[in-house]
Design a protein around this motif. Structure first.
Motif, mmCIF file in Angstrom:
data_model
loop_
_atom_site.group_PDB
_atom_site.id
_atom_site.type_symbol
_atom_site.label_atom_id
_atom_site.label_comp_id
_atom_site.label_asym_id
_atom_site.label_seq_id
_atom_site.Cartn_x
_atom_site.Cartn_y
_atom_site.Cartn_z
ATOM 1 N N LYS A 46 -50.048 -55.252 -156.130
ATOM 2 C CA LYS A 46 -50.415 -53.890 -155.782
ATOM 3 C C LYS A 46 -50.969 -53.880 -154.369
ATOM 4 O O LYS A 46 -51.616 -54.834 -153.939
ATOM 5 N N GLU A 47 -50.735 -52.757 -153.675
ATOM 6 C CA GLU A 47 -51.140 -52.646 -152.266
ATOM 7 C C GLU A 47 -52.621 -53.004 -152.070
ATOM 8 O O GLU A 47 -52.975 -53.725 -151.161
ATOM 9 N N GLU A 48 -53.464 -52.511 -152.998
ATOM 10 C CA GLU A 48 -54.907 -52.700 -152.780
ATOM 11 C C GLU A 48 -55.333 -54.161 -152.945
ATOM 12 O O GLU A 48 -56.393 -54.556 -152.491
ATOM 13 N N GLU A 49 -54.481 -54.976 -153.602
ATOM 14 C CA GLU A 49 -54.839 -56.383 -153.802
ATOM 15 C C GLU A 49 -54.440 -57.249 -152.620
ATOM 16 O O GLU A 49 -54.846 -58.388 -152.522
ATOM 17 N N LYS A 50 -53.599 -56.742 -151.746
ATOM 18 C CA LYS A 50 -53.071 -57.564 -150.663
ATOM 19 C C LYS A 50 -54.121 -57.850 -149.593
ATOM 20 O O LYS A 50 -55.015 -57.050 -149.348
ATOM 21 N N LYS A 51 -53.971 -59.022 -148.970
ATOM 22 C CA LYS A 51 -54.924 -59.402 -147.931
ATOM 23 C C LYS A 51 -54.188 -59.627 -146.624
ATOM 24 O O LYS A 51 -52.967 -59.809 -146.607
ATOM 25 N N GLY A 52 -54.953 -59.677 -145.528
ATOM 26 C CA GLY A 52 -54.356 -59.903 -144.215
ATOM 27 C C GLY A 52 -54.221 -61.397 -143.922
ATOM 28 O O GLY A 52 -54.701 -62.241 -144.685
ATOM 29 N N ALA A 53 -53.580 -61.708 -142.783
ATOM 30 C CA ALA A 53 -53.335 -63.105 -142.408
ATOM 31 C C ALA A 53 -54.639 -63.885 -142.217
ATOM 32 O O ALA A 53 -54.660 -65.110 -142.364
ATOM 33 N N ASP A 54 -55.735 -63.181 -141.920
ATOM 34 C CA ASP A 54 -57.027 -63.865 -141.706
ATOM 35 C C ASP A 54 -57.460 -64.670 -142.931
ATOM 36 O O ASP A 54 -58.201 -65.638 -142.816
ATOM 37 N N ARG A 60 -47.498 -56.168 -132.136
ATOM 38 C CA ARG A 60 -48.487 -56.387 -131.071
ATOM 39 C C ARG A 60 -47.808 -56.943 -129.823
ATOM 40 O O ARG A 60 -48.149 -56.588 -128.702
ATOM 41 N N MET A 61 -46.852 -57.861 -130.046
ATOM 42 C CA MET A 61 -46.127 -58.446 -128.914
ATOM 43 C C MET A 61 -45.391 -57.374 -128.130
ATOM 44 O O MET A 61 -45.448 -57.325 -126.904
ATOM 45 N N VAL A 62 -44.725 -56.501 -128.854
ATOM 46 C CA VAL A 62 -43.932 -55.457 -128.191
ATOM 47 C C VAL A 62 -44.861 -54.498 -127.447
ATOM 48 O O VAL A 62 -44.603 -54.115 -126.302
ATOM 49 N N GLU A 63 -45.984 -54.150 -128.114
ATOM 50 C CA GLU A 63 -46.938 -53.220 -127.477
ATOM 51 C C GLU A 63 -47.511 -53.794 -126.190
ATOM 52 O O GLU A 63 -47.824 -53.073 -125.264
ATOM 53 N N LYS A 64 -47.638 -55.110 -126.167
ATOM 54 C CA LYS A 64 -48.158 -55.755 -124.957
ATOM 55 C C LYS A 64 -47.058 -55.972 -123.928
ATOM 56 O O LYS A 64 -47.281 -56.595 -122.901
ATOM 57 N N ASP A 81 -45.340 -60.616 -144.995
ATOM 58 C CA ASP A 81 -44.321 -59.924 -144.198
ATOM 59 C C ASP A 81 -44.957 -58.863 -143.301
ATOM 60 O O ASP A 81 -44.622 -58.748 -142.120
ATOM 61 N N ASP A 82 -45.890 -58.103 -143.872
ATOM 62 C CA ASP A 82 -46.559 -57.065 -143.078
ATOM 63 C C ASP A 82 -47.344 -57.685 -141.926
ATOM 64 O O ASP A 82 -47.356 -57.163 -140.812
ATOM 65 N N ALA A 83 -47.999 -58.828 -142.210
ATOM 66 C CA ALA A 83 -48.800 -59.491 -141.170
ATOM 67 C C ALA A 83 -47.904 -59.946 -140.012
ATOM 68 O O ALA A 83 -48.275 -59.827 -138.838
ATOM 69 N N ILE A 84 -46.731 -60.453 -140.345
ATOM 70 C CA ILE A 84 -45.817 -60.927 -139.294
ATOM 71 C C ILE A 84 -45.245 -59.747 -138.516
ATOM 72 O O ILE A 84 -45.147 -59.789 -137.282
ATOM 73 N N ALA A 136 -49.943 -65.289 -136.567
ATOM 74 C CA ALA A 136 -50.467 -63.937 -136.804
ATOM 75 C C ALA A 136 -51.988 -63.974 -136.965
ATOM 76 O O ALA A 136 -52.702 -63.138 -136.414
ATOM 77 N N LYS A 137 -52.465 -64.991 -137.687
ATOM 78 C CA LYS A 137 -53.907 -65.132 -137.930
ATOM 79 C C LYS A 137 -54.665 -65.362 -136.627
ATOM 80 O O LYS A 137 -55.755 -64.838 -136.438
ATOM 81 N N ASN A 138 -54.090 -66.147 -135.739
ATOM 82 C CA ASN A 138 -54.763 -66.490 -134.487
ATOM 83 C C ASN A 138 -54.401 -65.569 -133.330
ATOM 84 O O ASN A 138 -54.697 -65.884 -132.174
ATOM 85 N N ARG A 139 -53.748 -64.454 -133.689
ATOM 86 C CA ARG A 139 -53.372 -63.443 -132.678
ATOM 87 C C ARG A 139 -52.629 -64.074 -131.495
ATOM 88 O O ARG A 139 -52.913 -63.808 -130.339
ATOM 89 N N ARG A 140 -51.692 -64.961 -131.804
ATOM 90 C CA ARG A 140 -50.906 -65.600 -130.752
ATOM 91 C C ARG A 140 -49.522 -64.977 -130.711
ATOM 92 O O ARG A 140 -48.928 -64.723 -131.752
ATOM 93 N N GLU A 141 -49.043 -64.762 -129.509
ATOM 94 C CA GLU A 141 -47.707 -64.200 -129.368
ATOM 95 C C GLU A 141 -46.722 -65.347 -129.223
ATOM 96 O O GLU A 141 -46.986 -66.292 -128.485
ATOM 97 N N SER A 142 -45.623 -65.263 -129.931
ATOM 98 C CA SER A 142 -44.632 -66.323 -129.843
ATOM 99 C C SER A 142 -43.284 -65.822 -130.347
ATOM 100 O O SER A 142 -43.214 -65.048 -131.299
#
Lengths: 386, 109
Positions: free
Chosen positions: B6-14, B83-87, B74-77, B45-51
């Motif tokens: 369920k959406e509410e159970e999902k966590k981020g890459a951190d 973020r890469m594109v925005e930058k 998948d959402d985290a990636i 994704a966790k370390n906010r690195r662009e690659s």
């Protein structure tokens, strides 16, 4: 150093040498949280390539770190400026001996791969860790302990023989008492190549759950178990039992025969798979699972400590190793409190770089002697254990 | 979708503990290339690195299903790619990657 790097490149096939930014980044961490950018990553495909790398690294005094899947939580395969040996190409599974119940496995085979191959022949490898993506070589080098260690023992017992190289590229075949020169040494004295491991044929599966309101009751239940056929004996405190939908505290026992009162194989398998998944459930809650090796006398104090600190406690009571789920920030506190009890923290997944200060002095002394004999330039996994 | 949490159970890459269980369904066991592992994509994704290697992830949901923590991998990636594109960080490799795809060539070669 440039000469050394150029020569290293020649040691393996062109696609098996990596020193690009992204590869170094991808090999700069494991599951421990430690980070260290390696000098280069080499993926040897056979023993000759590996031997040449070791001889060459010795000549240039380059630190060498053997690595499996990088799933260790103690930073055993992370080292700044090291040559990382990715052993995943040592992935053979052969010679299943159905008379002696053994199979020859390359150090780079993961437990999941091994069990998938064995299942087709009606066998299984019993020491399955929580993280099945770990390699047999990595687990053997840590001497990993699981719940089924109650029946089959640890990697010293399950590995019949192990082929390895020392730091000078000399080949050794370790057997019997010599196994301790490769098993549990976390890659500081040898690089494991292939291992002949014991396997179990598929068998009946039944289970029992004994109430264990305190340490004495748990130990009484343990002592009352039959001498044969018990696969595992796992202690579960009230919270751990609740997560498995059992009434706790209790002792969960599984048998490889008809000995248990729960005889529905599907139910027992589900129960055991839930037990196996307990660590993962606790990880999902943001907790870390740490372990302590205990004697019978230390058990009541340890259970008392877990109750006082509100740590979920469970684990391999039969093997003398109990686990506790602690906040990630409390890991150091856990280790120090366990030492204050007179018990030994660790014992399940090695010490690595993160916990090297906790390695007992006699083990350190033995390893230093071994290093003198097999790695006198200290190139193999420096900074781990000793 | 029935396998997804369920959406509410999902966590981020951190929340990733780098256990690698997600890699059972990725291309890593076949290629044995750490850069292409799903774990590495989550680490990036966790370390906010662009690659450019963020694009090696197939986003097929298998890793997400295997994740013991319940990370929306998948959402985290996708977020990291965004973020890469925005930058304005569309890399040379990325441009080449898509050019090869459009030409029907192997994008990883």
């Amino acid at each position: 150093m440039m000469d050394a790097e150029r020569l290293l490149r020649r040691m393996v096939d062109p696609g098996d040498y990596a020193a690009d930014e992204e590869s170094l980044l991808a090999y700069s961490y494991d599951a421990s949280g430690l980070e260290g950018r390696p000098l280069a990553v080499l993926k040897p495909r056979d023993e000759e390539q590996l031997r040449r790398i070791l001889v060459h690294a010795n000549q240039y005094r380059l630190p060498v770190v053997p690595r499996g899947a990088g799933t260790g939580i103690r930073g055993g395969c992370v080292k700044e400026g090291a040559v990382v040996l990715d052993m995943r190409h040592f992935a053979t599974i052969e010679r299943l001996d159905t008379q002696r119940h053994t199979v020859d496995v390359g150090a780079g085979v993961t437990v999941r791969e091994l069990n998938a191959a064995l299942a087709k022949r009606g066998y299984r490898f019993p020491l399955v860790p929580e993280d099945e993506e770990a390699t047999i070589g990595g687990l053997a080098s840590q001497n990993h302990v699981t719940e089924e260690s109650f029946l089959v023992g640890d990697y010293h017992d399950v590995v019949e023989q192990a082929a390895c190289f020392d730091a000078l590229g000399r080949h050794h075949l370790l057997k019997d008492a010599d196994l301790s020169k490769g098993i549990g040494t976390e890659g500081v004295a040898s690089v494991l190549l292939t291992l002949r491991v014991k396997v179990l044929p598929t068998h009946k599966l039944t289970a029992d759950v004994f109430p264990a309101k305190d340490a004495t009751a748990a130990l009484d239940a343990l002592d009352g178990l039959p001498k044969k056929g018990v696969l595992l004996a796992e202690y579960l405190d009230a919270e751990a039992a609740r997560l498995l939908k059992l009434e706790g505290p209790c002792l969960l026992v599984a048998y490889a025969n008809d000995g248990g009162s729960y005889k529905d194989k599907e139910y027992v398998e589900t129960l055991l798979s839930k037990r196996k998944g307990l660590e993962k459930t606790l990880w999902a809650k943001g907790l870390a699972v740490e372990e302590a090796a205990l004697t019978r006398e230390q058990l009541p104090a340890f259970l008392g400590l877990c109750e006082k600190e509100r740590w979920v406690c469970f684990g391999h009571l039969g093997g003398g190793i109990l686990l506790a789920a602690v906040e990630r920030t409390e890991r150091e506190t856990f280790w120090n409190k366990v030492i204050a009890l007179g018990a030994l923290p660790g014992g399940k997944q090695g010490f690595g770089r993160l916990k090297r200060e906790y390695v007992p002095q006699d083990v350190k002394k033995m390893l230093l002697k071994l290093k003198e004999e097999r790695d006198y330039n200290n190139i193999l996994n420096p900074g781990v254990l000793v | 979708m029935i396998f997804r949490r369920k959406e509410e159970e999902k966590k981020g890459a951190d929340a990733c503990i780098l256990c690698r269980l997600c890699d059972a369904g990725s291309s890593y066991p076949l290629t044995l290339d750490e850069r292409r592992s799903l774990r590495h994509a989550v680490w990036l994704a966790k370390n906010r690195r662009e690659s450019a290697w963020l694009y090696a992830a197939m986003l097929n949901g298998v890793g997400e299903k295997a994740c013991p923590i319940g990370i929306a991998i998948d959402d985290a990636i996708i977020d990291a790619r965004r973020r890469m594109v925005e930058k304005g960080m569309e890399t040379k490799e990325n441009r080449e990657f898509f050019a090869k795809l459009r030409q029907g060539k192997n994008p990883y070669a």
